[in-house]
Design a protein around this motif. Structure first.
Motif, PDB file in Angstrom:
ATOM      1  N   ASP A 251       7.440   1.843   0.208  1.00  8.75           N
ATOM      2  CA  ASP A 251       8.062   2.360  -1.012  1.00  8.75           C
ATOM      3  C   ASP A 251       9.475   2.857  -0.792  1.00  8.75           C
ATOM      4  N   CYS A 254      11.742   2.171  -3.833  1.00 14.32           N
ATOM      5  CA  CYS A 254      11.593   2.741  -5.163  1.00 14.32           C
ATOM      6  C   CYS A 254      11.861   4.234  -5.237  1.00 14.32           C
TER       7      CYS A 254
ATOM      8  N   SER B 172       4.231   1.159 -17.630  1.00 16.68           N
ATOM      9  CA  SER B 172       4.652   2.521 -17.278  1.00 16.68           C
ATOM     10  C   SER B 172       3.466   3.439 -17.124  1.00 16.68           C
ATOM     11  N   LEU B 175       2.115   2.920 -13.771  1.00 13.73           N
ATOM     12  CA  LEU B 175       2.982   3.370 -12.686  1.00 13.73           C
ATOM     13  C   LEU B 175       3.016   4.876 -12.575  1.00 13.73           C
ATOM     14  N   LEU B 180       3.685   2.517  -6.775  1.00 20.45           N
ATOM     15  CA  LEU B 180       4.302   1.228  -7.113  1.00 20.45           C
ATOM     16  C   LEU B 180       3.892   0.093  -6.189  1.00 20.45           C
ATOM     17  N   VAL B 183       0.605  -1.326  -7.303  1.00 22.04           N
ATOM     18  CA  VAL B 183       0.660  -2.035  -8.590  1.00 22.04           C
ATOM     19  C   VAL B 183       1.338  -3.384  -8.415  1.00 22.04           C
ATOM     20  N   CYS B 184       2.424  -3.404  -7.643  1.00 21.56           N
ATOM     21  CA  CYS B 184       3.138  -4.676  -7.475  1.00 21.56           C
ATOM     22  C   CYS B 184       2.301  -5.678  -6.712  1.00 21.56           C
ATOM     23  N   HIS B 213      11.123   6.220 -15.591  1.00 20.45           N
ATOM     24  CA  HIS B 213      10.998   6.029 -14.149  1.00 20.45           C
ATOM     25  C   HIS B 213      12.331   6.196 -13.465  1.00 20.45           C
ATOM     26  N   LEU B 217      12.936   2.416  -8.986  1.00 18.17           N
ATOM     27  CA  LEU B 217      11.691   1.746  -9.334  1.00 18.17           C
ATOM     28  C   LEU B 217      11.952   0.635 -10.343  1.00 18.17           C
TER      29      LEU B 217
END
Lengths: 376, 364
Positions: A251, A254, B172, B175, B180, B183-184, B213, B217
């Motif tokens: 991550d 992000c 959203s 998320l 993330l 989810v991706c 967000h 992201l």
């Protein structure tokens, strides 16, 4: 006036008849696709782009890591990745392709086809028709007509041990060529599906598995010298696509405060150790523009050997700038390794831009940059 | 159209926009399974190309993708994108695909409101709104934690076979509850998992509230998506009075590597059909006059003449070059590369070839 001797070993061959006499016991074994560097004595590989080889000082040293910072849409970094793998195919090296987004088999199918010497082939096959067409085309060159029949492209890579080849991006590599080499794969969703009890693969899990896979291949295939009786050595070219992106479970792209800020750097540290002790070279593309914490990219740069950043003009205001109209983007060379020396002898910061045509990807100093301005 | 029913707390906190009735029919990103995040700030009018046929104007060419991909509709508090999402849903349904909607933000009745009957028939709604945490313990419904590749393909398998579109309303919501990367990875694996179950997921449509967000992201999702449509309010004066015009900026990434960007004004008519209203003209015209490296003729403005007139050019071409051999000699030179050296001598005009041996005159 003596006739111009254009012949080499065979009359239709464009290569020279002079051949370098290699001593019987040469310290650096002759591995296909490599050549020793005159600067630091390391064995060099071609990165797939002759112009990038020039920028990097001759090529990529065996045992080093080439890091590409991706451009915004990942188009040109993907192309460099494919050139590297395609060069491995043409030289007969072994490949290891790792990705979390695309299946490695699909990546290999889409590699660009190498450009062989087509004029050379015509001369061999149909001599009469070739001669006739030569006579007709003699008018095309009025002064330099002696050079008309010299092949336009270099001779076939199979015929000579040329370093660095050109590729045609509009064609894909032929399946026969793909079958002739040995390659290994690592596809993260596949690895995760083999272990369904782990629901999501976080970065530690994904990177660890990748490292274990690479180490296993290096050991099993003997790239680290564990089979000394194997006479014919070969190089392993490792390609890792989009390392550090969310699909690897990381991550850092992000958030500013990722869960494990050191996972990528630990991976690179271990990977470089693996590369140094084996006959291999690695290319990694990293989505640097998405990484939020800039300190991570600095650490990653320190832990890699050669770092090249790409910046494409798509979607930016530079697309319409007349200064850049011939080019598709800029290349920034952030780091070149200092192997066996205190400084690197490749000349310093240059204003480099790249241009992609169907058959050639050239990197050149941007016309109009400050180095050229004084002459305009 | 009736005023929107009272929403959940989070939606109220977001300040649900009032332009709900616009019902952007937005051509559902027909992009074949590509997640094309099309940033369409389509203003008001969308041109309808027949019932459920290609999307507004340029959108027809957009939604073409071969593999499963993500189409992201990004909206903000100023301009909602759910109506655009619904237009895509309507377009997909009109093309004969089954549409699996995973709804988390609005109740099912509200989502189905406004659709034609032939669309609602193909709509399979997975309710994640009524009981997202499974507190009532009732069967049915869809829990947030079940959003994995296997969970989703399990739900898809209950529907009819054939091409399917997966719609997430909204991404959203997921998320905010799941990390993330997970989810991706799940989004990336849904087509594969569905394929192994015998289904074909043509595309995944997701609604994303861009202002909820962090920018990193959103950027990451945009780089993953095949097309991004961003919806925003249109400036005044676009479109006719009754529509609520909006601006869509679309970004599509093709398989060949090309990236297309486009902006368009659109509105949504009743029945969730889009209507294009034209393109904005705000782009800056190129400044060609001030280009210092323009292709100026370098031979101009000189004190001497570097140009050639036609007669001069022809005279120049007619001058024989010093090593200008005859055609026959050239060809023999070019061909005979392997034979022993030959000597060619071409006498010029001043030469006087005498066959006699000059040594005969010597009186030795």
């Amino acid at each position: 006036m003596a006739a111009l001797a254009t012949g080499g070993a065979t009359p239709s061959d464009g290569a020279t008849s002079f051949q370098r006499k290699v001593p019987a016991s040469s310290r650096l074994a002759a591995i296909a696709g490599t050549r020793p560097s005159v600067r630091h004595g390391q064995l060099l590989l071609s990165s797939g782009l002759p112009s990038l080889d020039c920028v990097l000082g001759g090529g990529l040293a065996v045992g080093t890591l080439l890091l590409i910072e991706e451009d915004k849409y990942g188009i040109y970094s993907n192309l460099l990745f494919k050139y590297f793998l395609a060069e491995g195919i043409v030289c007969g090296h072994n490949l290891f392709v790792a990705s979390a987004k695309e299946d490695p088999a699909d990546i290999l199918k889409e590699l660009p086809a190498p450009l062989f010497d087509d004029v050379h082939k015509n001369q061999v096959d149909e001599k009469e028709t070739a001669i006739k067409s030569k006579q007709e085309s003699q008018e095309s060159m009025k002064i330099a007509w002696r050079y008309q029949n010299l092949p336009k492209m270099e001779v076939s890579p199979a015929a000579s041990a040329r370093f660095g080849h050109y590729y045609d991006v509009s064609k894909t590599v032929s399946p026969e060529l793909l079958k002739s080499i040995k390659w290994h794969r690592f596809f993260l969703p596949e690895e995760m599906s083999l272990h369904p009890e782990i629901k999501t693969c976080n970065m530690t899990c994904g990177y660890t598995r990748l490292l274990q896979s690479i180490q296993r291949i290096i050991y099993q295939e003997g790239f680290d010298g564990s089979y000394p009786q194997k006479k014919q050595k070969n190089i392993l070219r490792i390609g890792i696509q989009s390392l550090g992106s969310v699909l690897w479970g990381d991550d850092i792209c992000c958030t500013d405060n990722p869960e494990d800020i050191f996972s990528l750097t630990k991976f690179l540290y271990v990977l470089r150790g693996l590369l140094r002790m084996s006959l291999s070279a690695c290319i990694i593309t990293v989505p640097a523009h998405l990484i939020q914490n800039k300190a991570i990219m600095e650490r990653v740069t320190n832990l890699s050997d050669t770092v090249v950043g790409l910046e494409s003009f798509i979607g930016s205001e530079r697309e319409t700038n007349p200064l850049y109209k011939d080019y598709q983007g800029l290349i920034h060379v952030h780091q070149i390794p200092r192997l066996n020396s205190l400084i690197c002898d490749v000349s310093g910061t240059k204003d480099l831009a790249f241009r992609l045509k169907r058959k050639q990807f050239t990197i050149e100093t941007r016309a109009g940059s400050s180095q050229c301005d004084t002459f305009i | 159209p009736p005023p929107p029913p009272p929403y959940f707390i989070e939606q109220a906190a977001r300040g649900s926009p009032t332009s709900q009735h616009g019902a952007a029919q937005g051509r559902a990103s027909r992009s074949v399974c590509g997640t094309v995040a099309v940033r369409c700030e389509v203003i008001g009018r969308r041109r309808r190309r027949g019932a459920g046929e290609e999307g507004v104007g340029c959108w027809a060419s957009w939604w073409l993708g071969q593999r499963g991909g993500l189409v992201l509709i990004e909206d903000t508090i100023e301009c909602e994108g759910r109506s655009l999402l619904k237009t895509f849903v309507a377009a997909s349904a009109h093309r004969g695909e089954s549409v699996h909607v995973f709804g988390f933000e609005i109740p099912e009745e509200e989502f189905r409101a406004g659709f034609d009957p032939d669309v609602t028939v193909r709509l399979l709604y997975q309710d994640g709104f009524t009981d997202p945490l499974r507190w009532t313990g009732e069967a049915g419904g869809f829990c947030g934690e079940e959003f994995t590749a296997l969970g989703v393909s399990g739900q898809l398998a209950r529907g009819p076979a054939g091409p399917a579109t997966v719609v997430l309303d909204s991404l959203s919501w997921l998320l905010l509850r799941q990390p993330l990367p997970a989810v991706c990875q799940a989004l990336g694996r849904i087509p594969m998992a569905a394929a192994s179950a015998g289904l074909r997921v043509t595309r995944i449509l997701a609604l994303l509230h861009g202002d909820l967000h962090p920018p990193g992201l959103v950027e990451t999702l945009r780089s993953l998506a095949r097309a991004v449509v961003g919806v925003g309010p249109a400036p005044e004066g676009v479109g006719s009075g009754g529509d609520t015009p909006r601006l869509a900026s679309m970004l599509q990434r093709k398989e060949t590597g090309k990236v297309l960007e486009k902006e368009e004004y659109f509105t949504i008519l009743a029945g969730f059909t889009p209507k294009a209203l034209g393109e904005p003209t705000g782009s800056v015209p190129r400044d060609e006059d001030t280009d210092p490296h323009s292709m100026a003729d370098p031979a101009a403005n000189l004190t001497f003449n570097l140009r050639l007139s036609d007669t001069e050019r022809r005279a120049r071409d007619g001058v024989p070059l010093p090593f200008h051999f005859s055609a026959q000699k050239k060809s023999s030179l070019l061909e005979a590369s392997a034979s022993a050296g030959k000597i060619y001598y071409e006498p010029d005009a001043a030469d006087d070839l005498d066959e006699e041996d000059p040594d005969d005159d010597l009186d030795v």
